[in-house]
Design a protein around this motif. Sequence first.
Motif, mmCIF file in Angstrom:
data_model
loop_
_atom_site.group_PDB
_atom_site.id
_atom_site.type_symbol
_atom_site.label_atom_id
_atom_site.label_comp_id
_atom_site.label_asym_id
_atom_site.label_seq_id
_atom_site.Cartn_x
_atom_site.Cartn_y
_atom_site.Cartn_z
ATOM 1 N N PRO A 239 0.827 -1.208 0.000
ATOM 2 C CA PRO A 239 0.000 0.000 0.000
ATOM 3 C C PRO A 239 0.858 1.255 0.000
ATOM 4 O O PRO A 239 2.003 1.247 0.447
ATOM 5 N N THR A 240 0.284 2.361 -0.467
ATOM 6 C CA THR A 240 1.045 3.599 -0.607
ATOM 7 C C THR A 240 1.266 4.312 0.709
ATOM 8 O O THR A 240 2.210 5.064 0.858
ATOM 9 N N GLY A 241 0.385 4.125 1.668
ATOM 10 C CA GLY A 241 0.424 4.906 2.893
ATOM 11 C C GLY A 241 -0.516 6.096 2.825
ATOM 12 O O GLY A 241 -0.765 6.767 3.822
ATOM 13 N N ARG A 242 -1.049 6.373 1.636
ATOM 14 C CA ARG A 242 -2.028 7.448 1.450
ATOM 15 C C ARG A 242 -3.441 6.857 1.570
ATOM 16 O O ARG A 242 -4.208 6.839 0.594
ATOM 17 N N LYS A 243 -3.777 6.361 2.752
ATOM 18 C CA LYS A 243 -5.044 5.640 2.929
ATOM 19 C C LYS A 243 -6.252 6.507 2.625
ATOM 20 O O LYS A 243 -7.161 6.099 1.898
ATOM 21 N N ASP A 244 -6.295 7.709 3.199
ATOM 22 C CA ASP A 244 -7.466 8.570 3.030
ATOM 23 C C ASP A 244 -7.637 8.994 1.578
ATOM 24 O O ASP A 244 -8.747 8.943 1.024
ATOM 25 N N TYR A 246 -6.420 7.548 -1.095
ATOM 26 C CA TYR A 246 -6.721 6.376 -1.917
ATOM 27 C C TYR A 246 -8.194 5.993 -1.777
ATOM 28 O O TYR A 246 -8.855 5.669 -2.774
ATOM 29 N N ALA A 247 -8.715 6.060 -0.561
ATOM 30 C CA ALA A 247 -10.128 5.732 -0.333
ATOM 31 C C ALA A 247 -11.036 6.705 -1.084
ATOM 32 O O ALA A 247 -12.062 6.304 -1.656
ATOM 33 N N ALA A 272 -0.771 6.167 -5.773
ATOM 34 C CA ALA A 272 -2.181 5.848 -5.542
ATOM 35 C C ALA A 272 -2.801 5.238 -6.791
ATOM 36 O O ALA A 272 -3.590 4.275 -6.712
ATOM 37 N N GLU A 275 -1.535 1.636 -7.063
ATOM 38 C CA GLU A 275 -2.235 0.710 -6.168
ATOM 39 C C GLU A 275 -3.621 0.376 -6.702
ATOM 40 O O GLU A 275 -4.063 -0.778 -6.668
ATOM 41 N N ASP A 399 3.979 10.044 9.389
ATOM 42 C CA ASP A 399 3.381 9.358 8.240
ATOM 43 C C ASP A 399 4.420 9.130 7.137
ATOM 44 O O ASP A 399 4.395 8.115 6.446
ATOM 45 N N LYS A 406 7.610 1.272 4.006
ATOM 46 C CA LYS A 406 7.000 0.452 2.953
ATOM 47 C C LYS A 406 7.858 0.438 1.689
ATOM 48 O O LYS A 406 7.849 -0.524 0.927
#
Length: 792
Positions: A239-244, A246-247, A272, A275, A399, A406
């Motif tokens: 995963p990129t670590g950019r969860k928000d 990416y969502a 993003a 992914e 972050d 990763k």
Amino acid sequence: MKEFALFYFWYEKFLFKILRISIFVVLFVLSILSLVNKVYPNIPLFIFSLYLMLEVFVVYKISRLIPQIEVSKNTSNPLDSFTLEALGIFNSSLNSQGLIKELLNLSQISFIVAKTDGERKNIQILEIDKKIMAGKALELAKELNGKFVTTSDLFVAYLLLTEDKTKFLFNKKLKQEDIKNILLWTRESYSKEENPKGQDLTFAGEGIAESWVYGWTIETAKYMLDLSRQFLSEKQLKPTGRKDEYAQLVEALSKGASAILVGDEGSGKESAVKELAIQSFSGNFTGNLFHQKIYQLMVDAFMAGAESQGALEERLNSLVAEVSHSGNTIIYIPEFQNIMGSSSFHLDISGALIPYLKNGSIRIIAAVTPGAYKQFIEPMHSLLDSFSVIDFKEPKRADVLSMLFKKADEIEAKNGVILTYKAMLAACDYANKYVKEKVMPGSAVTLLDDSANAVRLKGKKLVEEQDILDQVKKKTSVSVGEPKPIEKTLLLNLENELHKRIVGQNEAVSGLAQSIRRLRAGLSTPTKPISFLFLGPTGVGKTETAKALADVYFGNSARLVRVDMSEFSGDDGMRRLLGSGPGQGDEKGQLTEPVYDSPYSLVLLDEFEKADQKILDLFLQVLDDGRLTDNKGKTVSFVNTIIIATSNAASEFVREQVSKGVSVDKKFQTALLEFLQTKGIFKPELLNRFDDVVVFKPLIQEEIVQVVKFMLVDVTKRLTQKDIKVNFDDKILTKIATEGFDKNFGARPLNRFIQDKIEDPIAQKMLKDEIKRGDSIAVSVDTSNNILISKA
């Protein structure tokens, strides 16, 4: 679980593995012999089958057992949340010393030790209470939002509990926060212990004859690049670590809309998209994101050969028809402004796109920088109605570290090196100084990758903090990190170095040197530039001090960005300082652009008080936040600069007070600041933003003579290059100091006096061959007080 854990612990022991292999070989051979000899009943085959069943049971059942309680719900016995491996080692060890010895044999524990830049021999094995150790491990797992307690948690718990005695972390210059971050990194890299279930079987794409499932894409192949295939070939699925962000992207596309990703280069926009491409093509989504392909529009190929706007729109229609018919294509357009009318391609097909976006024929992922978004996209309201705007703001430091963890595996594998934790920290701290074109985390990744490559070329395996610092210095020519012995000596003797060019002004030079020492010792605020306000009459050394500091501290006078603030007193001052805005031309900011090009520099703001009040207010942000955004939306960092503003305001006040014998001390400075505020020259909030206000006194006679000596040194050097020796006696020094000095303009007229009265006559004599190569001349004053130039 306890019994299974003990069984599995011994089952995985090296000697037991040898025994298992031996049993397997013996039973296999006996089974084959029994079959060949047709022995019935085949007892060896029966036993061999039972043995295989046991192995399968251990691998697919016991090894995948998970603890009874997750750490977030555990309020009593920590062992109830231990992983199979951690519980087996814990219960099989009689004491903590035996436990640590067992842990040190594990690869994940070797990983932790390596990331601290340590070795196994550095770990002191002491006896502590196992129950306390288990409780501390549970506490760590909870703090890091873990699911279960792992062997890594146990080891780090031991390090923390014994730190007072071992000083392991202290000796490695690590704090508790650092070892917890290393633990987080270890959990990321060795996640299988906490999540032991096997990999799910997934199929990328639709399978055989995949291209037949959807419509033909002949035009698409001409103008687009298959990113899904490219990303899948890279085999980096983390995963990129950019969860928000990416969502938000997934949500926008799943409801049939398009998305604009707004962020500077390096912010993670393409990661993003990558992914999304991998997850979608692998069938991990449902609905209209199931088995979708991401194609990148190549603007240059799309424009090639098109002779008119109509031809381009015809191509667009054909392309959209294919994409819409195929049903499995999402278009990715980086540098979206290139098809929105930017000067790069002079192409604007926004009007042709809008109908297709509104009726859902195509879905687009567009990527732009904040400046391009502000200039080209934001004004187009009808276009924005079809897009979800997703901001990729620069992440927080914690972050960024997580994102780098990763990415670390990829960098290590690519360069064949090992990244230490201190190297990762250094990359976080100095990345923005190394790559000004990118933001975090991209700038940190670039710095780590370049440093890893440099270490590989040296034949080393370990990338340490110093390797990162060396790489930054290689590019910026500025030392970062803790001062080395040579720089420490320079800093401790900075007053003497500055006085080689600055006459007198002891209080000013001392205050300046103290501030620079605080900066390099790491005691100044890291998020703002160090700044000074130089006050005093004209011609007393304010500008020369700034130049000398640029030479001494940055090692190069070219790193001086000089801005005459008197030129920014009119209505156009803001535009000239920050550059032209969107659609107003290509004028570059006279302050922002030089600092962007040379972030390690001394910014000299001459005649600061003469700037327009709006511009003075602008420096409230610069001095406090260390950044400034130009009129095109580009943010320029001033954090690595030294800002010196000079002002002749209150010159008479300073001259009068000094002539009365008033000492230039803190009390004098307070009175001076009150004078400036009372007269409305500077606002109190602006004065308070400067780290120090430095007062320059009028020069006295002895100091003027010393200034003359400095100026004549330059004359001597130039004549020496012509093989002519020259000597200036005390009489000529006194004459120049007396007649060349002006009370109102200070030492500035001295240089003109030397040019007119000394350099010009010498030049005439050289042209007349009265002074030749190899001659020695003396410059003095005769009995009539006239300047006398004669051969010695």
